[in-house]
Motif scaffolding. Structure first.
Motif, mmCIF file in Angstrom:
data_model
loop_
_atom_site.group_PDB
_atom_site.id
_atom_site.type_symbol
_atom_site.label_atom_id
_atom_site.label_comp_id
_atom_site.label_asym_id
_atom_site.label_seq_id
_atom_site.Cartn_x
_atom_site.Cartn_y
_atom_site.Cartn_z
ATOM 1 N N LEU A 125 -2.056 5.976 0.188
ATOM 2 C CA LEU A 125 -1.020 5.027 -0.206
ATOM 3 C C LEU A 125 -0.126 4.750 0.993
ATOM 4 O O LEU A 125 0.374 5.677 1.632
ATOM 5 C CB LEU A 125 -0.175 5.577 -1.352
ATOM 6 C CG LEU A 125 -0.829 5.584 -2.728
ATOM 7 C CD1 LEU A 125 0.089 6.238 -3.736
ATOM 8 C CD2 LEU A 125 -1.162 4.177 -3.165
ATOM 9 N N LYS A 126 0.066 3.482 1.280
ATOM 10 C CA LYS A 126 0.957 3.087 2.365
ATOM 11 C C LYS A 126 2.305 2.705 1.756
ATOM 12 O O LYS A 126 2.364 1.845 0.876
ATOM 13 C CB LYS A 126 0.368 1.913 3.126
ATOM 14 C CG LYS A 126 1.202 1.505 4.307
ATOM 15 C CD LYS A 126 0.494 0.505 5.168
ATOM 16 C CE LYS A 126 1.333 0.224 6.393
ATOM 17 N NZ LYS A 126 0.645 -0.641 7.323
ATOM 18 N N PRO A 127 3.376 3.331 2.200
ATOM 19 C CA PRO A 127 4.687 2.993 1.632
ATOM 20 C C PRO A 127 5.113 1.575 2.017
ATOM 21 O O PRO A 127 4.977 1.168 3.166
ATOM 22 C CB PRO A 127 5.628 4.033 2.228
ATOM 23 C CG PRO A 127 4.886 4.707 3.296
ATOM 24 C CD PRO A 127 3.447 4.401 3.160
ATOM 25 N N ARG A 128 5.600 0.857 1.022
ATOM 26 C CA ARG A 128 6.051 -0.515 1.229
ATOM 27 C C ARG A 128 7.499 -0.657 0.745
ATOM 28 O O ARG A 128 8.127 0.325 0.345
ATOM 29 C CB ARG A 128 5.137 -1.488 0.465
ATOM 30 C CG ARG A 128 3.684 -1.430 0.867
ATOM 31 C CD ARG A 128 3.483 -1.797 2.301
ATOM 32 N NE ARG A 128 3.750 -3.209 2.494
ATOM 33 C CZ ARG A 128 3.227 -3.953 3.429
ATOM 34 N NH1 ARG A 128 2.387 -3.424 4.284
ATOM 35 N NH2 ARG A 128 3.535 -5.213 3.542
ATOM 36 N N ALA A 129 7.976 -1.866 0.741
ATOM 37 C CA ALA A 129 9.372 -2.124 0.389
ATOM 38 C C ALA A 129 9.639 -1.793 -1.079
ATOM 39 O O ALA A 129 8.754 -1.870 -1.932
ATOM 40 C CB ALA A 129 9.707 -3.585 0.647
ATOM 41 N N ARG A 130 10.886 -1.425 -1.362
ATOM 42 C CA ARG A 130 11.384 -1.139 -2.706
ATOM 43 C C ARG A 130 10.638 0.000 -3.394
ATOM 44 O O ARG A 130 10.443 -0.015 -4.607
ATOM 45 C CB ARG A 130 11.332 -2.389 -3.574
ATOM 46 C CG ARG A 130 12.172 -3.507 -3.034
ATOM 47 C CD ARG A 130 12.236 -4.635 -3.990
ATOM 48 N NE ARG A 130 13.071 -5.692 -3.439
ATOM 49 C CZ ARG A 130 13.549 -6.680 -4.148
ATOM 50 N NH1 ARG A 130 13.297 -6.759 -5.430
ATOM 51 N NH2 ARG A 130 14.287 -7.598 -3.585
ATOM 52 N N ARG A 143 7.547 0.844 -3.393
ATOM 53 C CA ARG A 143 6.179 0.618 -3.844
ATOM 54 C C ARG A 143 5.193 1.262 -2.873
ATOM 55 O O ARG A 143 5.529 1.583 -1.741
ATOM 56 C CB ARG A 143 5.892 -0.882 -3.926
ATOM 57 C CG ARG A 143 6.724 -1.602 -4.945
ATOM 58 C CD ARG A 143 6.237 -3.019 -5.088
ATOM 59 N NE ARG A 143 7.090 -3.746 -6.003
ATOM 60 C CZ ARG A 143 7.823 -4.790 -5.669
ATOM 61 N NH1 ARG A 143 7.819 -5.226 -4.430
ATOM 62 N NH2 ARG A 143 8.559 -5.393 -6.565
ATOM 63 N N GLY A 144 3.965 1.386 -3.323
ATOM 64 C CA GLY A 144 2.910 1.894 -2.455
ATOM 65 C C GLY A 144 1.669 1.038 -2.588
ATOM 66 O O GLY A 144 1.246 0.723 -3.699
ATOM 67 N N TYR A 145 1.111 0.632 -1.464
ATOM 68 C CA TYR A 145 -0.113 -0.160 -1.483
ATOM 69 C C TYR A 145 -1.289 0.748 -1.152
ATOM 70 O O TYR A 145 -1.214 1.544 -0.213
ATOM 71 C CB TYR A 145 -0.044 -1.295 -0.462
ATOM 72 C CG TYR A 145 0.774 -2.481 -0.894
ATOM 73 C CD1 TYR A 145 1.470 -2.497 -2.092
ATOM 74 C CD2 TYR A 145 0.844 -3.598 -0.093
ATOM 75 C CE1 TYR A 145 2.217 -3.585 -2.478
ATOM 76 C CE2 TYR A 145 1.591 -4.696 -0.462
ATOM 77 C CZ TYR A 145 2.275 -4.683 -1.658
ATOM 78 O OH TYR A 145 3.011 -5.769 -2.039
ATOM 79 N N ILE A 159 -4.643 2.042 0.428
ATOM 80 C CA ILE A 159 -5.451 1.832 1.627
ATOM 81 C C ILE A 159 -6.769 2.555 1.399
ATOM 82 O O ILE A 159 -6.779 3.740 1.064
ATOM 83 C CB ILE A 159 -4.762 2.411 2.883
ATOM 84 C CG1 ILE A 159 -3.376 1.807 3.079
ATOM 85 C CG2 ILE A 159 -5.618 2.233 4.117
ATOM 86 C CD1 ILE A 159 -3.373 0.369 3.482
#
Length: 140
Positions: free
Chosen positions: A95-100, A102-104, A106
Motif C-alpha cells: 500500500l502506498k500512502p496517499r493524501a487524506r 488513503r492508501g493505493y 501497488i
C-alpha cells in the motif's frame, strides 16, 4: 510441493532463478530471443539488448554455464540453450500512502526463469551409446 524436472541428467544442466522482481511478459520478450542459440551468441545478444530483463537472465546463463563446467565438465564452446522458460511468480502487494490517509495498492509482479543448457558433443556420444546397445545387445 516437489518440482519435477524432465531433463536428461547426462547431457543437460539447468539453473533456476525464482522471485525475480519483474513481469513475466517482459522477461519472455528477452527469453524468446535466446532460445535455441549457442552460449557465446547468447552472451553477445544479452549484453547488447537494451532491456532491464537482460541482466538477471545474463546472470542466470552464466550460472548455468558454471554448473555445466563444474558439475559435468562440459566445454562452454559446445553449449546451446535447449530450453528457456519464464513462469509467473507471486505478486507482491503493498500500500502506498496517499493524501487524506488513503492508501493505493501497488502490485509488484515476480517471475521464475529456468535456463537449460545442452552439450552437443556429449549428447551425440550419449545417443550413440544407446544406438550401440539397441543394435547389438537387445537384438534377438
Amino acid at each position: 510441493m516437489i518440482k519435477k524436472r524432465r531433463t536428461n541428467r547426462y547431457t543437460e544442466v539447468y539453473a533456476i532463478a525464482q522471485y525475480i522482481s519483474m513481469s513475466a511478459h517482459k522477461a519472455r520478450r528477452v527469453i524468446d530471443q535466446i532460445r535455441g542459440r549457442s552460449y557465446a551468441e547468447t552472451l553477445i545478444i544479452l549484453e547488447l539488448m537494451p532491456y532491464r530483463a537482460c541482466y538477471p537472465i545474463l546472470k542466470l546463463v552464466y550460472s548455468a554455464a558454471a554448473n555445466a563446467n563444474h558439475n559435468m565438465r562440459f566445454n562452454e564452446a559446445n553449449l546451446i540453450i535447449s530450453k528457456a522458460e519464464v513462469n509467473e511468480g507471486n505478486t507482491v502487494k503493498k500500500l502506498k500512502p496517499r493524501a487524506r490517509g488513503r492508501g493505493y495498492p501497488i502490485k509488484r509482479p515476480t517471475c521464475h526463469i529456468t535456463i537449460v543448457l545442452k552439450d552437443l558433443d556429449v549428447e551425440e556420444e550419449y545417443l550413440d551409446s544407446f544406438a550401440f546397445e539397441d543394435k547389438y545387445i537387445h537384438k534377438k
